[in-house]
Scaffold this active site. Structure first.
Site, PDB file in Angstrom:
ATOM      1  N   GLU A 169      -9.232   5.244   0.940  1.00 54.01           N
ATOM      2  CA  GLU A 169      -9.190   3.771   0.931  1.00 54.01           C
ATOM      3  C   GLU A 169      -8.065   3.173   1.770  1.00 54.01           C
ATOM      4  O   GLU A 169      -7.277   2.353   1.277  1.00 54.01           O
ATOM      5  CB  GLU A 169      -9.099   3.252  -0.512  1.00 54.01           C
ATOM      6  CG  GLU A 169     -10.349   3.547  -1.310  1.00 54.01           C
ATOM      7  CD  GLU A 169     -10.433   2.778  -2.633  1.00 54.01           C
ATOM      8  OE1 GLU A 169      -9.499   2.024  -2.965  1.00 54.01           O
ATOM      9  OE2 GLU A 169     -11.460   2.928  -3.320  1.00 54.01           O
ATOM     10  N   GLU A 370     -16.354   7.752  -5.130  1.00 48.27           N
ATOM     11  CA  GLU A 370     -15.961   7.020  -6.346  1.00 48.27           C
ATOM     12  C   GLU A 370     -17.039   5.994  -6.669  1.00 48.27           C
ATOM     13  O   GLU A 370     -17.658   5.431  -5.768  1.00 48.27           O
ATOM     14  CB  GLU A 370     -14.623   6.276  -6.174  1.00 48.27           C
ATOM     15  CG  GLU A 370     -13.415   7.180  -6.102  1.00 48.27           C
ATOM     16  CD  GLU A 370     -12.094   6.421  -6.009  1.00 48.27           C
ATOM     17  OE1 GLU A 370     -11.982   5.325  -6.601  1.00 48.27           O
ATOM     18  OE2 GLU A 370     -11.185   6.931  -5.334  1.00 48.27           O
TER      19      GLU A 370
HETATM   20  C1  BGP Z   1      -9.917   3.000  -6.227  1.00 56.40           C
HETATM   21  C2  BGP Z   1      -8.882   4.080  -6.031  1.00 56.40           C
HETATM   22  C3  BGP Z   1      -8.681   4.995  -7.194  1.00 56.40           C
HETATM   23  C4  BGP Z   1      -8.895   4.366  -8.536  1.00 56.40           C
HETATM   24  C5  BGP Z   1     -10.060   3.414  -8.584  1.00 56.40           C
HETATM   25  C6  BGP Z   1     -10.137   2.609  -9.850  1.00 56.40           C
HETATM   26  O1  BGP Z   1      -9.561   1.876  -5.487  1.00 56.40           O
HETATM   27  O2  BGP Z   1      -9.222   4.894  -4.935  1.00 56.40           O
HETATM   28  O3  BGP Z   1      -7.449   5.632  -7.040  1.00 56.40           O
HETATM   29  O4  BGP Z   1      -7.741   3.927  -9.111  1.00 56.40           O
HETATM   30  O5  BGP Z   1     -10.063   2.516  -7.507  1.00 56.40           O
HETATM   31  O6  BGP Z   1      -9.234   1.543  -9.757  1.00 56.40           O
HETATM   32  P1  BGP Z   1      -8.289   1.096 -10.924  1.00 56.40           P
HETATM   33  O7  BGP Z   1      -7.484   2.295 -11.286  1.00 56.40           O
HETATM   34  O8  BGP Z   1      -7.457  -0.005 -10.355  1.00 56.40           O
HETATM   35  O9  BGP Z   1      -9.157   0.630 -12.022  1.00 56.40           O
END
Ligand code: BGP
Length: 471
Positions: A169, A370
């Protein structure tokens, strides 16, 4: 609908700094994440949530965790390597052997269970020492440090790893630097951010070249967060705004590796704002000389944009809630979509549309690295977690896969977030995503015992049926 092939990469995902813990042992140095909640960048301190020091303590539970993944039937597991476990400050000449040993053990255990490791080289956890020298904005420091790190991994794991992702990201790191703790304050889209963007692209391109020499049969690609941007209405000014947002949020993070150049829309945007991004003459050649094998992408929701409004009251949220860029677009709510408990919109059809758009533009295999729903789960007194809301979210997205395949998209894997509960980027351990529950809360580490959630049993069935049994 098209049948999901038997070699489809069903699995799930984590990142090192969110799952491992063991933040200062076996020679590991501090990353920006280890001390972000109250230390370095302390103006970002968020009240009432845990830091990243223990997380799910995967550093000490990896064997048990991999066994649970194998029990679910995982064919793949997407995780990242903690940069400061390998190079504690980023400046060492030699890697930390203890750090390498940890990943050898983890990878060997995955391979023993026939789980394909999908490795992210860098996921938000740069060494503090590098960050203090300017981080990605400092080309002289960061590009060689990243390249050395990547090269070390390629050489060390060349016989074990078939799939590499360069940076997780990068778009969110650049556009949401305050959330991801890269910078002290505010949403900065200025020269420094875009210099960081360009330097990180150069670093990724150099790493891709390096991999081709070291491990010619391995595959590599970036791992941006891609969410197709819809126009709020069919007013042409809204459609234009959505197009601008797609360029600035999504495509610019893939274009250099496929097309070999940045879009004119991006360059003109820099010029209009007097952003002085230094691009060396050899950089264009570099981009043209590399190619990627797949696009790994994280998809949580679609985004909606409208034409910029002066003095708008729209509140900028976190990485999935949208943002505004002056004179280009402003985010808007999509009234047709429901939201998760944390305010993220839910859009399974958007998953299909985003996949189609990626296919149309780049015509490369894609892997979901993800996708998922964060919620406050409850452990019942008899050791159960009834997370039907998570099952519903995942079911609706997985149901799109046969349609996405029928659209001709080369989707080769689905690795939702997250394999196991871990600490959210900025909302603590209470915002859970895993199939496996970890018994701890924000302040109390309890026994860190693992429990199988309802979604664990459900996903196991999904994988065993090749994605057909979604009940
Ligand atoms: C993405 C990231 C992850 C993870 C996920 C969920 O942006 O790559 O590392 O954290 O989001 O986000 P959050 O933890 O803010 O709920």
């Amino acid at each position: 609908m098209k049948k999901i092939p038997s070699n489809f990469l069903w699995g799930a995902s984590t990142s090192a700094y969110q799952v491992e813990g063991g933040w200062n042992i076996d020679g590991k140095g501090p990353s920006v994440q280890d001390v972000s909640n109250g230390g370095f960048l302390s103006d970002l301190k968020v009240g009432g949530i845990t830091d990243f020091k223990v997380c799910a303590d995967h550093y000490h539970h990896w064997k048990e965790d991999v066994a649970l993944m194998a029990e679910m039937g995982f064919k793949s597991y997407r995780f990242s390597i903690n940069w400061t476990r390998i190079y504690p400050t980023g400046f060492e000449d030699k890697p930390n052997s203890k750090g390498l040993e940890f990943y050898h053990n983890l990878i060997d255990e995955l391979l023993k269970h026939e789980i394909e490791p999908l490795v992210t080289i860098h996921h938000f956890d740069a060494p503090i020492v590098l960050e203090e020298k300017g981080g990605w904005a400092n080309r002289e420091v960061m590009v060689p440090a990243y390249l050395k790190f990547a090269k070390t991994l390629f050489l060390e794991f060349k016989d074990k790893i078939n799939y590499w992702q360069t940076i997780n990201e990068l778009n969110m790191v650049i556009l949401f630097s305050h959330v991801l703790r890269k910078q002290k304050k505010g949403h900065d889209t200025g020269t420094e951010s875009y210099q960081s963007f360009h330097n990180a692209n150069v670093a990724q391109a150099l790493a891709i070249k390096e991999l081709r020499k070291i491990s010619p049969s391995a595959k590599i690609g970036p791992a941006p967060n891609i969410s197709l941007v819809y126009p709020k209405t069919c007013a042409p000014s809204d459609v234009l705004a959505a197009d601008n947002a797609n360029v600035l949020r999504n495509w610019s993070y893939i274009d250099p590796f496929v097309k070999g150049y940045y879009s004119e829309i991006l360059i003109e945007y820099w010029k209009a704002n007097n952003y002085q991004v230094v691009i060396l003459p050899e950089d264009e050649e570099l981009f043209k000389s590399v190619s990627i094998d797949f696009i790994a992408f994280n998809y949580y929701n679609s985004t909606t944009a409208q034409a910029p409004i002066k003095d708008s009251e729209y509140k900028v949220g976190d990485q999935e809630m949208g943002f505004n860029i002056e004179n280009m677009f402003q985010s808007a709510d999509n009234k047709y979509l429901e939201k998760t408990p944390y305010g993220w919109q839910i859009d399974p059809i958007g998953f299909r549309l985003t996949s189609r758009a990626l296919h149309d533009r780049y015509n490369l295999p894609i892997i979901i690295t993800e996708n998922g729903l964060g919620a406050k789960d409850v452990l019942t007194s008899d050791g159960k977690i009834h997370d039907d809301y998570r099952i519903a979210y995942l079911r609706d997205h997985i149901a799109q896969i046969p349609l996405i395949l029928a659209d001709g998209v080369k989707l080769i894997g689905y690795n939702p977030w997250s394999a196991i509960d871990l600490v959210s980027t900025h909302q603590g351990i209470s915002k859970r995503y895993g199939f496996i529950y970890v018994n701890r809360d924000e302040d109390d580490l309890k026994d860190l015992k693992r429990y199988r959630k309802d979604s664990f049993y459900w996903y196991k069935k999904v994988i065993a049926s090749g994605g057909e049994d979604l009940k």
